[in-house]
Design an enzyme around this catalytic site. Sequence first.
Site, PDB file in Angstrom:
ATOM      1  N   TYR A   1       0.839  -1.204   0.000  1.00  0.00           N
ATOM      2  CA  TYR A   1       0.000   0.000   0.000  1.00  0.00           C
ATOM      3  C   TYR A   1       0.869   1.247   0.000  1.00  0.00           C
ATOM      4  O   TYR A   1       1.803   1.343   0.795  1.00  0.00           O
ATOM      5  CB  TYR A   1      -0.920   0.021   1.234  1.00  0.00           C
ATOM      6  CG  TYR A   1      -2.364  -0.002   0.806  1.00  0.00           C
ATOM      7  CD1 TYR A   1      -2.925   1.104   0.170  1.00  0.00           C
ATOM      8  CD2 TYR A   1      -3.149  -1.129   0.978  1.00  0.00           C
ATOM      9  CE1 TYR A   1      -4.233   1.072  -0.278  1.00  0.00           C
ATOM     10  CE2 TYR A   1      -4.453  -1.161   0.530  1.00  0.00           C
ATOM     11  CZ  TYR A   1      -4.997  -0.051  -0.107  1.00  0.00           C
ATOM     12  OH  TYR A   1      -6.278  -0.087  -0.558  1.00  0.00           O
TER      13      TYR A   1
ATOM     14  N   GLU B   1      -0.318   4.869  -0.489  1.00  0.00           N
ATOM     15  CA  GLU B   1      -1.041   6.141  -0.661  1.00  0.00           C
ATOM     16  C   GLU B   1      -0.076   7.311  -0.507  1.00  0.00           C
ATOM     17  O   GLU B   1       0.764   7.325   0.395  1.00  0.00           O
ATOM     18  CB  GLU B   1      -2.172   6.246   0.363  1.00  0.00           C
ATOM     19  CG  GLU B   1      -3.333   5.337   0.009  1.00  0.00           C
ATOM     20  CD  GLU B   1      -4.500   5.467   0.975  1.00  0.00           C
ATOM     21  OE1 GLU B   1      -4.407   6.230   1.957  1.00  0.00           O
ATOM     22  OE2 GLU B   1      -5.522   4.802   0.727  1.00  0.00           O
TER      23      GLU B   1
ATOM     24  N   ASP C   1      -6.447  14.254 -24.839  1.00  0.00           N
ATOM     25  CA  ASP C   1      -6.586  12.854 -24.444  1.00  0.00           C
ATOM     26  C   ASP C   1      -5.995  12.015 -25.573  1.00  0.00           C
ATOM     27  O   ASP C   1      -6.638  11.773 -26.587  1.00  0.00           O
ATOM     28  CB  ASP C   1      -8.058  12.524 -24.200  1.00  0.00           C
ATOM     29  CG  ASP C   1      -8.252  11.094 -23.714  1.00  0.00           C
ATOM     30  OD1 ASP C   1      -7.286  10.305 -23.788  1.00  0.00           O
ATOM     31  OD2 ASP C   1      -9.367  10.767 -23.276  1.00  0.00           O
TER      32      ASP C   1
ATOM     33  N   THR D   1      -3.911   6.708 -21.662  1.00  0.00           N
ATOM     34  CA  THR D   1      -3.784   5.353 -21.146  1.00  0.00           C
ATOM     35  C   THR D   1      -2.373   4.892 -21.472  1.00  0.00           C
ATOM     36  O   THR D   1      -1.659   5.507 -22.279  1.00  0.00           O
ATOM     37  CB  THR D   1      -4.780   4.383 -21.810  1.00  0.00           C
ATOM     38  OG1 THR D   1      -4.548   4.375 -23.219  1.00  0.00           O
ATOM     39  CG2 THR D   1      -6.228   4.794 -21.534  1.00  0.00           C
TER      40      THR D   1
ATOM     41  N   LYS E   1      -2.407   1.146 -24.892  1.00  0.00           N
ATOM     42  CA  LYS E   1      -2.804   1.089 -26.306  1.00  0.00           C
ATOM     43  C   LYS E   1      -1.527   1.122 -27.160  1.00  0.00           C
ATOM     44  O   LYS E   1      -0.714   0.222 -27.050  1.00  0.00           O
ATOM     45  CB  LYS E   1      -3.809   2.184 -26.592  1.00  0.00           C
ATOM     46  CG  LYS E   1      -5.094   1.997 -25.734  1.00  0.00           C
ATOM     47  CD  LYS E   1      -6.155   3.042 -25.941  1.00  0.00           C
ATOM     48  CE  LYS E   1      -7.315   2.819 -24.979  1.00  0.00           C
ATOM     49  NZ  LYS E   1      -8.354   3.874 -25.076  1.00  0.00           N
TER      50      LYS E   1
ATOM     51  N   ARG F   1      -2.271  -2.151 -18.469  1.00  0.00           N
ATOM     52  CA  ARG F   1      -3.490  -1.341 -18.393  1.00  0.00           C
ATOM     53  C   ARG F   1      -3.328  -0.317 -17.281  1.00  0.00           C
ATOM     54  O   ARG F   1      -3.188  -0.678 -16.111  1.00  0.00           O
ATOM     55  CB  ARG F   1      -4.715  -2.220 -18.126  1.00  0.00           C
ATOM     56  CG  ARG F   1      -4.863  -3.381 -19.087  1.00  0.00           C
ATOM     57  CD  ARG F   1      -6.261  -3.955 -19.076  1.00  0.00           C
ATOM     58  NE  ARG F   1      -7.136  -3.089 -19.834  1.00  0.00           N
ATOM     59  CZ  ARG F   1      -7.210  -3.096 -21.157  1.00  0.00           C
ATOM     60  NH1 ARG F   1      -6.472  -3.911 -21.868  1.00  0.00           N
ATOM     61  NH2 ARG F   1      -8.027  -2.267 -21.773  1.00  0.00           N
TER      62      ARG F   1
HETATM   63  C1  LIG Z   1      -9.343   4.191 -24.198  1.00  0.00           C
HETATM   64  C2  LIG Z   1      -9.668   5.615 -23.961  1.00  0.00           C
HETATM   65  C3  LIG Z   1      -9.987   6.103 -22.688  1.00  0.00           C
HETATM   66  C4  LIG Z   1     -10.330   5.240 -21.515  1.00  0.00           C
HETATM   67  O1  LIG Z   1      -9.510   4.313 -21.117  1.00  0.00           O
HETATM   68  P1  LIG Z   1      -9.939   3.125 -20.142  1.00  0.00           P
HETATM   69  O2  LIG Z   1      -8.611   2.674 -19.675  1.00  0.00           O
HETATM   70  O3  LIG Z   1     -10.676   2.154 -20.980  1.00  0.00           O
HETATM   71  O4  LIG Z   1     -10.770   3.686 -19.053  1.00  0.00           O
HETATM   72  C5  LIG Z   1     -10.134   7.471 -22.519  1.00  0.00           C
HETATM   73  N1  LIG Z   1     -10.017   8.300 -23.555  1.00  0.00           N
HETATM   74  C6  LIG Z   1      -9.757   7.861 -24.803  1.00  0.00           C
HETATM   75  C7  LIG Z   1      -9.639   8.842 -25.904  1.00  0.00           C
HETATM   76  C8  LIG Z   1      -9.581   6.504 -25.046  1.00  0.00           C
HETATM   77  O5  LIG Z   1      -9.346   6.082 -26.282  1.00  0.00           O
END
Ligand SMILES: *Cc1c(COP(=O)(O)O)cnc(C)c1O
Length: 422
Positions: free
Chosen positions: A56, A58, A202, A228, A231, A237
Site C-alpha cells: 500500500y 497512498e 486525451d 492510457t 494502447k 493497463r
Molecule cells: C481508451 C480511452 C480512454 C479510456 O480508457 P480506459 O482505460 O478504458 O478507461 C479514454 N479516452 C480515450 C480517448 C480513449 O481512447
Amino acid sequence: MSASRRPALLATDPELASFVAAEEVLQAQTLRLIPSENYVSAAVLEASGTVLQNKYSEGYPGRRYYEGQQNIDRVEALAIERAKGLFGVDHANVQPYSGSPANLAVYLAFAKPGDTVMGMALPMGGHLTHGWGVSATGSWFRGVQYGVQQDTGLIDYDAVRDLALAERPKILFCGGTALPRTIDFAAFASIAEEAGSVLVADVAHIAGLIAGGAHPSPAGHVDVISTTTHKTLRGPRGAMLMCREEHAKAIDKAVFPGLQGGPHNQTTAGIAVALHEAAQPSFTAYAHAVVANAKALAAQLLERGFDLVSGGTDNHLILIDLTGKAVPGKTAAKALDRAGIVVNYNTVPFDTRKPFDPSGIRIGTPSLTSRGLGVDHMPQVADWISRAVDAAAKGDERALAAIRAEVTDLMSAHPAPGLPLS
Ligand SMILES: *Cc1c(COP(=O)(O)O)cnc(C)c1O
C-alpha cells in the site's frame, strides 16, 4: 502452448489456469485489429506480475502515508522521470487506474459539478468521458459536443471555435477513440485560449505514436495530457496525467486523495518498463511502421471498394463505413471474428443505425505491427477482410473457416511479444 508457464496457478486453480492458457492461444492465433489493443513485451508482463502488488503506497514518492516505501518510491520515481523525458513535460502522475479515472481526475482538478465541458461527440469519434450523456461526466457536468464535417469526416476547427466561444467551457477535450486523422493541437490551443478553457489532450490511442515521433506532440500546446498506457504505448493497463508545473499540484491532489486510494504499484512498474522500451530507437521504428501499415491497409481497402471515414488515415486507425455493403458493422465484426480476425463494430459519423448495431467497424495496426507484419502483408489482410465481409453477406461459414485457417498460418509464422511460442 500450455499452462505450465504458471505451475503454481495450475496447481492451485487449474480451471482459471486453463482460461489464461486458452487466451494465450487465442491471442497467438488470431489477427488482432482492435486499434486500442496491443501485445505487451515479456518484460512488461514480468514487471506487472510482481510482489509490488502487496504494498500500500497512498501518497507520492517521498510523501507517503504508509512506511516501507524504500523500493516503491524508486519504482514510481523512475516511471515519473521516464514519462517526463519521453513526452517532454514538466510533471507526470502515473497513478490513475485507467484512462477513465484519469479523465475524471481532470474534472475534479479544474471544474465543479454543473460546469460546462466540451469534447467530441461519442458517435463522431470522441470518448464517453469527454462529457457524453451516459457517462458520469455527462450527468455531473454540462457536456457540449463538437463533431466532424459530414462531407470530409474531418474536424471543422472554425465550428469548434464558434461553439467554444458561445459556450465558454471550463474544460475543452481534444482527442478520441475513433479518429483516423492527425489532431491539430496548436489550433485547439488557440481556441482554448480565446474561450478561457483548460485544454486537455486525451491521447490514449496515439500516445505510442507521439512517443515514437509518428504523430505531433501536444506538449507545449495543452494544459494537460491524459493518456492510457496500454494502447499504442504498449504498457500495462493504466494511465498517466502530464502537465506543466503550474497544474502539478491540482492534478496530483485530484488523483490522490481526490479520487483514488493506493496506487497499483505492480502496474506502475510495468509502466516504467514500457516507457523505457518506448524511448528506444526500435520503438521509433515501431511507431512509424504502425502508421505505414495503416496507410497501406487503408489504400488496399479503398481498392477493394470499402468506404473509409475521412477517406483514409494518418495514424494507426481506420474506420470502415459499411453503409454501402450488404452487412452492417456488428454482423461483419462477428463474421470476421469467426474468420480469426478480431475487430470491433463502431458507429460512424452521422450513423443512421443504433450504437449497439451501427454501420461501421474500427480496425488498426498496433498489434499486427508488434508481431512484425509489414506493408507487404497489408494486401493479404485487406483481402481477408473483403472476403469475410462478402462471406458474411452470403452466410458462407465455410469461406470464413477457410480464411481462419490462412490467418492462423500467417500468425504462427509471426510470434507475438509476451506470448509463448506455439
Ligand atoms: C481508451 C480511452 C480512454 C479510456 O480508457 P480506459 O482505460 O478504458 O478507461 C479514454 N479516452 C480515450 C480517448 C480513449 O481512447
